[in-house]
Design a protein around this motif. Structure first.
Motif, mmCIF file in Angstrom:
data_model
loop_
_atom_site.group_PDB
_atom_site.id
_atom_site.type_symbol
_atom_site.label_atom_id
_atom_site.label_comp_id
_atom_site.label_asym_id
_atom_site.label_seq_id
_atom_site.Cartn_x
_atom_site.Cartn_y
_atom_site.Cartn_z
ATOM 1 N N THR A 174 -38.991 32.522 -83.414
ATOM 2 C CA THR A 174 -38.332 33.729 -83.398
ATOM 3 C C THR A 174 -38.454 34.564 -84.820
ATOM 4 O OG1 THR A 174 -36.361 32.602 -83.959
ATOM 5 C CG2 THR A 174 -36.471 32.966 -81.746
ATOM 6 N N CYS A 175 -39.005 33.894 -85.853
ATOM 7 C CA CYS A 175 -39.310 34.343 -87.118
ATOM 8 C C CYS A 175 -40.287 35.388 -87.205
ATOM 9 C CB CYS A 175 -39.767 33.206 -88.308
ATOM 10 S SG CYS A 175 -41.277 32.591 -87.877
ATOM 11 N N GLU A 181 -35.295 39.234 -75.343
ATOM 12 C CA GLU A 181 -34.312 39.295 -76.414
ATOM 13 C C GLU A 181 -33.628 37.865 -76.760
ATOM 14 O OE1 GLU A 181 -34.615 41.422 -73.869
ATOM 15 O OE2 GLU A 181 -35.062 43.232 -75.150
ATOM 16 N N SER A 182 -34.095 36.929 -75.930
ATOM 17 C CA SER A 182 -33.549 35.690 -76.109
ATOM 18 C C SER A 182 -33.833 35.092 -77.356
ATOM 19 C CB SER A 182 -34.224 34.451 -74.935
ATOM 20 O OG SER A 182 -33.950 35.086 -73.732
ATOM 21 N N ARG A 183 -32.886 34.472 -77.990
ATOM 22 C CA ARG A 183 -32.912 33.974 -79.402
ATOM 23 C C ARG A 183 -33.512 32.236 -79.460
ATOM 24 N NH1 ARG A 183 -26.724 34.926 -81.865
ATOM 25 N NH2 ARG A 183 -26.766 37.238 -81.610
ATOM 26 N N GLU A 184 -33.421 31.727 -78.345
ATOM 27 C CA GLU A 184 -34.259 30.486 -78.351
ATOM 28 C C GLU A 184 -35.152 30.320 -77.322
ATOM 29 O OE1 GLU A 184 -31.410 27.222 -78.350
ATOM 30 O OE2 GLU A 184 -30.661 27.631 -80.339
ATOM 31 N N ALA A 198 -37.711 26.395 -82.683
ATOM 32 C CA ALA A 198 -36.892 27.553 -82.406
ATOM 33 C C ALA A 198 -37.057 28.709 -83.688
ATOM 34 C CB ALA A 198 -35.201 27.419 -82.135
#
Length: 259
Positions: free
Chosen positions: A13-14, A53-56, A9
């Motif tokens: 997202t990095c 825009e999801s974080r995971e 994850a």
């Protein structure tokens, strides 16, 4: 394959640059309906999210041991990711345009480590060919880089630098040509001095140009050669008498005048 969800994850997202990113339509495993997902390709991992825009990520596809190919589907611009094996899953995706589909197929086909290994081998081969070409252009040998030989020191190094002499010296018009002993065809040096060659050895001075002898000159030279011994004998007798006369005069002057 065991994967750490938190590490995946974070990596997905990095801020590390992505090889490709965009919306694709993904067909479900149980249901054949297509769902619009946001895909991010990083290295050999293809992440997909529900929204941009999801974080995971919802899932990840490891692109190793697979083939990317076009397929027939209800959706336009569809392609599939097929893995080897009977129980392996096939991922069917669809792009929004022809250009997007070609971009994704190209990116996914080049994402595996197997492809990168082939690229590295090809680049190493081209580098070796370039090195061999440069060595051949500079007058060096076209030996492989692995065929390295230690440098010889002292007498062995000097022997290696000396070229092998031919068994029979080359001749021209019946005379040995001393500046061709090394057996190397070199252009005549017209600078007036021998100089040094590439190895630092002094070069011999150039030979004077040969002049063709006419028939008359050859005949006169032959006659002179025949008369040479007799003329030398006459000169020898003449100088001998002259030397005897001078020696006699010198002895008389040394004794002084007679009383």
């Amino acid at each position: 394959m065991k994967l750490n969800e938190r590490s995946l994850a974070f990596y997905a997202t990095c801020d590390s640059p992505a090889d490709n990113a965009g919306f694709l339509y993904k067909r479900g495993e149980r249901h054949t309906a297509y769902h619009r997902r946001w895909f991010v390709l990083k290295g050999n991992m293809l992440f997909y999210f529900e929204e941009r825009e999801s974080r995971e990520p919802v899932g990840v596809i490891v692109l190793e041991g697979c083939n990317v190919e076009l397929c027939d589907s209800a959706e336009d611009f569809a392609f599939a990711i097929r893995f080897g094996g009977t129980k392996s899953r096939t991922y069917v995706l669809a792009a929004e345009s022809q250009a997007a589909m070609e971009s994704w197929v190209k990116s996914l086909s080049r994402a595996s480590f197997d492809y990168m290994r082939l690229v590295v081998r090809e680049l190493e081969k081209q580098l070796q060919e370039m090195r061999w070409g440069l060595a051949g252009g500079c007058g060096g040998s076209r030996e492989s880089p692995g065929a390295w030989k230690p440098k010889l020191l002292g007498l062995e190094q000097s022997r290696e630098r000396l070229p092998a002499l031919p068994a029979v010296l080359p001749k021209e018009n019946g005379c040995a040509v001393w500046n061709n002993v090394l057996g190397v065809d070199q252009a005549p040096d017209t600078s007036g001095c021998g100089g040094h060659d590439d190895e630092g050895n002094p070069r011999p001075p150039p030979l004077p140009p040969r002049r063709r002898v006419s028939n008359g000159e050859a005949a006169s030279a032959g006659a002179a050669g025949v008369e040479g011994p007799s003329a030398f004998c006459r000169l020898h007798e003449q100088y001998s008498r002259e030397m005897a006369r001078l020696r006699q005069d010198w002895q008389q002057r040394r004794r002084g005048p007679r009383p």
